[in-house]
Design a protein around this motif. Structure first.
Motif, PDB file in Angstrom:
ATOM      1  N   PRO A 157     -46.331  -2.463   7.479  1.00 55.01           N
ATOM      2  CA  PRO A 157     -44.978  -2.957   7.744  1.00 55.01           C
ATOM      3  C   PRO A 157     -44.731  -4.280   7.045  1.00 55.01           C
ATOM      4  N   GLY A 158     -43.508  -4.468   6.601  1.00 60.26           N
ATOM      5  CA  GLY A 158     -43.128  -5.701   5.931  1.00 60.26           C
ATOM      6  C   GLY A 158     -43.317  -5.659   4.433  1.00 60.26           C
ATOM      7  N   THR A 159     -43.891  -4.580   3.917  1.00 55.96           N
ATOM      8  CA  THR A 159     -44.048  -4.468   2.475  1.00 55.96           C
ATOM      9  C   THR A 159     -43.081  -3.431   1.958  1.00 55.96           C
ATOM     10  N   ALA A 160     -42.427  -3.769   0.900  1.00 61.04           N
ATOM     11  CA  ALA A 160     -41.462  -2.856   0.317  1.00 61.04           C
ATOM     12  C   ALA A 160     -42.112  -2.087  -0.830  1.00 61.04           C
ATOM     13  N   VAL A 161     -41.745  -0.840  -0.932  1.00 61.02           N
ATOM     14  CA  VAL A 161     -42.257  -0.032  -2.022  1.00 61.02           C
ATOM     15  C   VAL A 161     -41.291  -0.167  -3.187  1.00 61.02           C
ATOM     16  N   THR A 162     -41.782  -0.657  -4.298  1.00 66.43           N
ATOM     17  CA  THR A 162     -40.938  -0.822  -5.474  1.00 66.43           C
ATOM     18  C   THR A 162     -41.562  -0.098  -6.644  1.00 66.43           C
ATOM     19  N   ASP A 163     -40.759   0.155  -7.647  1.00 66.61           N
ATOM     20  CA  ASP A 163     -41.233   0.816  -8.848  1.00 66.61           C
ATOM     21  C   ASP A 163     -41.593  -0.193  -9.934  1.00 66.61           C
ATOM     22  N   ARG A 164     -41.584  -1.476  -9.627  1.00 65.25           N
ATOM     23  CA  ARG A 164     -41.870  -2.501 -10.629  1.00 65.25           C
ATOM     24  C   ARG A 164     -43.360  -2.584 -10.894  1.00 65.25           C
ATOM     25  N   THR A 165     -43.680  -2.804 -12.143  1.00 66.62           N
ATOM     26  CA  THR A 165     -45.060  -3.015 -12.526  1.00 66.62           C
ATOM     27  C   THR A 165     -45.209  -4.451 -13.013  1.00 66.62           C
ATOM     28  N   ARG A 166     -46.439  -4.855 -13.248  1.00 65.22           N
ATOM     29  CA  ARG A 166     -46.664  -6.205 -13.764  1.00 65.22           C
ATOM     30  C   ARG A 166     -46.082  -6.354 -15.159  1.00 65.22           C
ATOM     31  N   ALA A 167     -46.177  -5.305 -15.947  1.00 60.54           N
ATOM     32  CA  ALA A 167     -45.628  -5.359 -17.305  1.00 60.54           C
ATOM     33  C   ALA A 167     -44.113  -5.513 -17.271  1.00 60.54           C
ATOM     34  N   ALA A 168     -43.456  -4.810 -16.348  1.00 57.43           N
ATOM     35  CA  ALA A 168     -41.998  -4.919 -16.249  1.00 57.43           C
ATOM     36  C   ALA A 168     -41.593  -6.310 -15.785  1.00 57.43           C
ATOM     37  N   THR A 169     -42.325  -6.856 -14.819  1.00 55.91           N
ATOM     38  CA  THR A 169     -42.023  -8.204 -14.340  1.00 55.91           C
ATOM     39  C   THR A 169     -42.241  -9.232 -15.441  1.00 55.91           C
ATOM     40  N   THR A 170     -43.313  -9.071 -16.206  1.00 58.50           N
ATOM     41  CA  THR A 170     -43.576  -9.976 -17.321  1.00 58.50           C
ATOM     42  C   THR A 170     -42.480  -9.881 -18.369  1.00 58.50           C
ATOM     43  N   TRP A 171     -42.040  -8.672 -18.644  1.00 60.60           N
ATOM     44  CA  TRP A 171     -40.979  -8.472 -19.641  1.00 60.60           C
ATOM     45  C   TRP A 171     -39.689  -9.147 -19.204  1.00 60.60           C
ATOM     46  N   VAL A 172     -39.330  -8.996 -17.929  1.00 62.56           N
ATOM     47  CA  VAL A 172     -38.118  -9.644 -17.416  1.00 62.56           C
ATOM     48  C   VAL A 172     -38.258 -11.156 -17.502  1.00 62.56           C
ATOM     49  N   GLY A 173     -39.441 -11.685 -17.168  1.00 62.25           N
ATOM     50  CA  GLY A 173     -39.671 -13.127 -17.272  1.00 62.25           C
ATOM     51  C   GLY A 173     -39.549 -13.630 -18.702  1.00 62.25           C
ATOM     52  N   LEU A 174     -40.065 -12.854 -19.648  1.00 62.89           N
ATOM     53  CA  LEU A 174     -39.953 -13.253 -21.051  1.00 62.89           C
ATOM     54  C   LEU A 174     -38.504 -13.240 -21.532  1.00 62.89           C
ATOM     55  N   VAL A 175     -37.734 -12.256 -21.098  1.00 64.38           N
ATOM     56  CA  VAL A 175     -36.322 -12.189 -21.498  1.00 64.38           C
ATOM     57  C   VAL A 175     -35.562 -13.379 -20.924  1.00 64.38           C
ATOM     58  N   ILE A 176     -35.792 -13.693 -19.655  1.00 67.79           N
ATOM     59  CA  ILE A 176     -35.114 -14.840 -19.038  1.00 67.79           C
ATOM     60  C   ILE A 176     -35.534 -16.135 -19.731  1.00 67.79           C
ATOM     61  N   GLY A 177     -36.825 -16.269 -20.038  1.00 66.26           N
ATOM     62  CA  GLY A 177     -37.297 -17.456 -20.756  1.00 66.26           C
ATOM     63  C   GLY A 177     -36.671 -17.588 -22.130  1.00 66.26           C
ATOM     64  N   ALA A 178     -36.513 -16.470 -22.843  1.00 71.93           N
ATOM     65  CA  ALA A 178     -35.881 -16.510 -24.167  1.00 71.93           C
ATOM     66  C   ALA A 178     -34.421 -16.935 -24.063  1.00 71.93           C
ATOM     67  N   ILE A 179     -33.724 -16.449 -23.042  1.00 70.85           N
ATOM     68  CA  ILE A 179     -32.322 -16.836 -22.857  1.00 70.85           C
ATOM     69  C   ILE A 179     -32.213 -18.333 -22.572  1.00 70.85           C
ATOM     70  N   VAL A 180     -33.117 -18.859 -21.728  1.00 69.26           N
ATOM     71  CA  VAL A 180     -33.106 -20.290 -21.426  1.00 69.26           C
ATOM     72  C   VAL A 180     -33.389 -21.104 -22.684  1.00 69.26           C
TER      73      VAL A 180
END
Length: 136
Positions: A51-74
């Motif tokens: 309980p308290g954990t959500a099931v998501t389809d995100r992977t570490r690679a996807a999270t890293t990719w989103v972080g890199l895109v946000i960093g590039a925009i900044v």
């Protein structure tokens, strides 16, 4: 008169007779709250995730990719800021005087402020860890 199983007046009752069944502890009323108190809602079977954990389809690679895109925009926004503020300003630090573009001067002051805050936060974390070790 003897009581035999064929006698309908003394025969055991199976199933509901008054809408509530033949449970002797249950009051014979039309109130459904008595039923809810006596027979609570069934509990759902346990799931595979705690309980308290959500099931998501995100992977570490996807999270890293989103972080890199946000960093590039900044970084692009930062570059636009610096390029729009290229007027030279004179910065005096103690005995030194340095001429920098305004955008770079503001960027360097923001970096210095972030480093000072990180230093203060790091010192506080060390203090809390020492206090926690003493309590153990």
């Amino acid at each position: 008169m003897s009581s035999t199983p064929e006698d309908p007046s003394n025969a055991p009752v199976y199933g509901p007779t008054d809408g509530f069944g033949s449970d002797p502890e249950l009051p014979k009323t039309d109130d459904t709250t008595a039923l809810e108190k006596h027979y609570p809602e069934p509990v759902a079977p346990p799931t595979s995730t705690p309980p308290g954990t959500a099931v998501t389809d995100r992977t570490r690679a996807a999270t890293t990719w989103v972080g890199l895109v946000i960093g590039a925009i900044v970084l692009i926004l930062l570059l636009v800021f610096i390029l729009q503020n290229l007027e030279s300003v004179s910065v005096k630090i103690l005995a030194w005087q340095i001429d920098f573009p305004l955008g770079i001067t503001i960027l360097l002051s923001a970096i210095a402020g972030a480093l000072i805050m990180a230093l203060a936060g790091g010192i506080r974390i060390v203090q809390i860890r020492r206090a926690a070790k003493r309590q153990l």
